[in-house]
Design a protein around this motif. Structure first.
Motif, PDB file in Angstrom:
ATOM      1  N   UNK A  64       0.833  -1.204   0.000  1.00 12.23           N
ATOM      2  CA  UNK A  64       0.000   0.000   0.000  1.00 12.23           C
ATOM      3  C   UNK A  64       0.872   1.260   0.000  1.00 12.23           C
ATOM      4  N   UNK A  65       1.951   1.229   0.768  1.00 15.95           N
ATOM      5  CA  UNK A  65       2.879   2.363   0.808  1.00 15.95           C
ATOM      6  C   UNK A  65       3.527   2.578  -0.553  1.00 15.95           C
ATOM      7  N   UNK A  66       3.861   1.468  -1.214  1.00 17.00           N
ATOM      8  CA  UNK A  66       4.478   1.561  -2.532  1.00 17.00           C
ATOM      9  C   UNK A  66       3.526   2.191  -3.542  1.00 17.00           C
ATOM     10  N   UNK A  67       2.246   1.836  -3.457  1.00 16.32           N
ATOM     11  CA  UNK A  67       1.240   2.421  -4.343  1.00 16.32           C
ATOM     12  C   UNK A  67       1.112   3.922  -4.105  1.00 16.32           C
ATOM     13  N   UNK A  68       1.133   4.320  -2.830  1.00 15.01           N
ATOM     14  CA  UNK A  68       1.038   5.744  -2.492  1.00 15.01           C
ATOM     15  C   UNK A  68       2.235   6.515  -3.053  1.00 15.01           C
ATOM     16  N   UNK A  69       3.430   5.933  -2.946  1.00 21.58           N
ATOM     17  CA  UNK A  69       4.630   6.588  -3.447  1.00 21.58           C
ATOM     18  C   UNK A  69       4.563   6.781  -4.961  1.00 21.58           C
ATOM     19  N   UNK A  70       4.001   5.784  -5.659  1.00 23.41           N
ATOM     20  CA  UNK A  70       3.881   5.907  -7.116  1.00 23.41           C
ATOM     21  C   UNK A  70       2.966   7.075  -7.481  1.00 23.41           C
ATOM     22  N   UNK A  71       1.930   7.276  -6.682  1.00 24.15           N
ATOM     23  CA  UNK A  71       1.014   8.386  -6.938  1.00 24.15           C
ATOM     24  C   UNK A  71       1.681   9.740  -6.726  1.00 24.15           C
ATOM     25  N   UNK A  72       2.740   9.761  -5.897  1.00 28.65           N
ATOM     26  CA  UNK A  72       3.436  11.013  -5.597  1.00 28.65           C
ATOM     27  C   UNK A  72       4.429  11.407  -6.693  1.00 28.65           C
ATOM     28  N   UNK A  73       4.760  10.462  -7.570  1.00 25.61           N
ATOM     29  CA  UNK A  73       5.738  10.747  -8.626  1.00 25.61           C
ATOM     30  C   UNK A  73       5.181  11.735  -9.644  1.00 25.61           C
TER      31      UNK A  73
END
Length: 575
Positions: A566-575
């Motif tokens: 879930x954290x990885x998905x959130x980080x991708x959205x921040x790119x």
């Protein structure tokens, strides 16, 4: 950012060397393992208060050293380095702090010994530490006006510079007026002193650059014999039978005789002839110089006496004759002002009144820009607070005095100008509907305060220029969806500045770009702390332990992996 941290003989730490990276670094471990001790070490590195209790038992000193790398040339640290004479090369700053068992504190910046106050100036530009129990810059009302100015610095800085120039000029005029108008006895003593100094300098009959000319003459007189002999030897080497000029003449005549046979010889002959006549001219100048030289031992004594007199005046009035003459001019002007005090007071009063209006106009312009910035900042804070489930919280910025029109300044005698204008700014908060606004440092709930602080940190991170933001268990007292929101906010801050975070929340740990585990061990009947960077599998295990306790189950591991996904998905959205 902080790239390397070395700690030796500090509390229960024997020796560790940590390497940090960009983004979010999480430090986790059991309670008492030494997580906060590492933050204490960084805090000392930034100029915090030391204690002999920090020195590991049985050791003579504790040593902390940190390497910071600055990636852009406009960072405020360069101005700090220039201010205190510390050279910064290749964007590298090394801070060092040594605490001895006797209580002494030794501070260095890039190898240069500095005071604790200077170390603190470097530290606050590089590191911002926030914990549950410590008041930081955002909590101090005196800092709020500077933070507000940072928020809109592109527009405010230019006006602020103009205001500072006018305000300093205004203050100097007021100071001069006060000096002239107060205490007749002191002014009389001042006049006596200035007239004595002026007369002393005047009687010396100093000439511009006289000290430099006399020093040069003294050097020549002291070395007269060597100078005379050297010029004489040079002249005799050039003139006379079978000497330098005669051989040059033979050479140039020889070439002149054969110029008709080769065109290239013509060019060489002319060049050699030019040299011959030039050296002949130099020879004549050497002869004239030698004939003009006359040794006068009395002249050397006169020069020495004159230089001694000038040296005596330098000790009182300036490091050079030109500075002494400049000082003489300034006191002559002051003498004239004191003797004609009444007319100067009238003139100064007119200047102060005229300048006062200009200063107020600049202060009002600053006030108007700050009001616009405050409105924008309040809106951004409320938006961020909603994302942290504090939608009932109200954030506001107070201005004292509250000014709307210039006429209010003219009528309100209580308005006092200071270095930032006439504004006194405070950040206010109300965490519950219907409750009055209070200053930030008077908000009671630790969980609410942590979230408010995170919001302000996120907004100001890109403006403050601090390279490393450190959070020491700011997530205490929260859980569930609030914990997840805090984790996301901390990660967002790490996109602007390097973030080091001590946490007990698995949601925050899952957001880490780098996860370090801190463990307390016993070795040879001594306790010590060790730090290791976790692999992905170890990170899953640590996050699972943070959720369930010491016992790891397959279900806990699945939840840990899911949290990382879930954290990885959130980080991708921040790119």
């Amino acid at each position: 950012m902080l790239t390397e941290l070395s700690i030796r003989n500090f509390a229960i730490i024997d020796e560790i060397r940590l390497t940090f990276h960009d983004g979010l670094t999480v430090l986790s471990g059991e309670t008492g393992a030494g997580k906060s001790i590492i933050i204490d070490a960084v805090q000392l590195l930034a100029g915090g208060r030391a204690s002999v209790e920090f020195v590991r038992h049985g050791q003579e000193k504790a040593e902390i050293e940190g390497l910071f790398i600055i990636d852009y040339h406009n960072h405020p640290i360069y101005a700090v380095g220039k201010q205190f004479g510390v050279e910064i090369q290749d964007g590298q700053i090394v801070l060092q702090r040594i605490i001895t068992s006797s209580g002494k504190s030794i501070c260095r910046v890039n190898g240069k010994l500095v005071t604790l106050a200077i170390l603190k100036e470097f530290g606050k530009t590089l590191i911002d530490i926030h914990s549950q129990h410590e008041t930081q810059s955002l909590m101090v009302p005196d800092n709020h006006i500077d933070l507000l100015d940072l928020y809109n610095q592109d527009k405010i800085n230019q006006v602020k510079e103009e205001y500072s120039y006018l305000f300093n000029k205004y203050q100097n005029l007021k100071k001069r007026y006060k000096e002239l108008s107060e205490n007749e006895q002191e002014m009389a003593h001042r006049l006596d002193l200035l007239e004595f100094q002026f007369k002393e300098i005047e009687q010396a009959n100093l000439l511009p650059d006289e000290d430099e000319k006399l020093e040069k003459e003294r050097h020549q007189l002291a070395n007269f014999e060597r100078l005379y002999k050297g010029v004489q030897d040079a002249y005799f080497a050039l003139n006379g039978e079978r000497k330098g000029i005669e051989w040059l003449n033979i050479a140039q005549q020889s070439l002149q005789d054969i110029t008709s046979y080769d065109d290239s010889i013509q060019e060489k002959a002319e060049e050699l002839s030019n040299y011959y006549f030039l050296i002949e001219e130099i020879s004549m100048e050497l002869r004239n110089f030698n004939e003009s030289m006359e040794y006068d031992p009395n002249r050397l004594n006169d020069v020495e006496a004159r230089l001694n007199e000038i040296s005596r005046l330098k000790k009182k009035y300036g490091s050079t004759v030109n500075e002494i003459l400049q000082y003489m001019g300034s006191i002559e002007e002051e003498i004239e002002q004191i003797k004609n005090k009444d007319s100067h007071l009238i003139k100064l009063a007119d200047q102060i009144k005229e300048l006062e209006q200009d200063v107020y106009l600049e202060a009002k312009q600053l006030h108007d820009l700050r009001k616009k910035a405050a409105k924008s900042l309040i809106g951004e804070v409320h938006k961020e607070l909603t994302g942290l489930y504090l939608e009932k919280t109200t954030f506001s910025i107070s201005f004292e005095p509250e000014i709307h029109h210039l006429s209010e300044l003219e009528n309100d005698k209580t308005v006092n100008l200071h270095k930032n204008g006439f504004d006194h700014v405070k950040f206010l908060i109300s965490t519950n509907l219907g409750e009055p606004l209070k200053e930030l440092n008077k908000v009671a709930s630790g969980g609410e305060l942590s979230r408010i602080m995170l919001v302000l940190k996120k907004i100001f991170a890109k403006h403050q220029g601090v390279t490393s933001v450190i959070f020491d268990e700011v997530d205490t007292g929260v859980s569930g969806r609030v914990a997840q929101a805090i984790a996301e906010k901390i990660y967002q801050i790490s996109k602007e500045s390097q973030v080091l975070c001590i946490t007990h929340l698995p949601q925050v740990a899952a957001m880490a770009d780098t996860h370090n585990l801190i463990v307390k061990e016993e070795h040879n009947n001594r306790t010590k702390t060790t730090v290791s960077e976790l692999s992905l599998d170890d990170q899953i295990n640590e996050i699972s332990r943070m959720m369930t306790g010491t016992k790891l189950t397959n279900t806990a591991k699945e939840h840990g992996k899911e949290l990382l996904d879930l954290a990885s998905e959130f980080k991708k959205q921040m790119l």
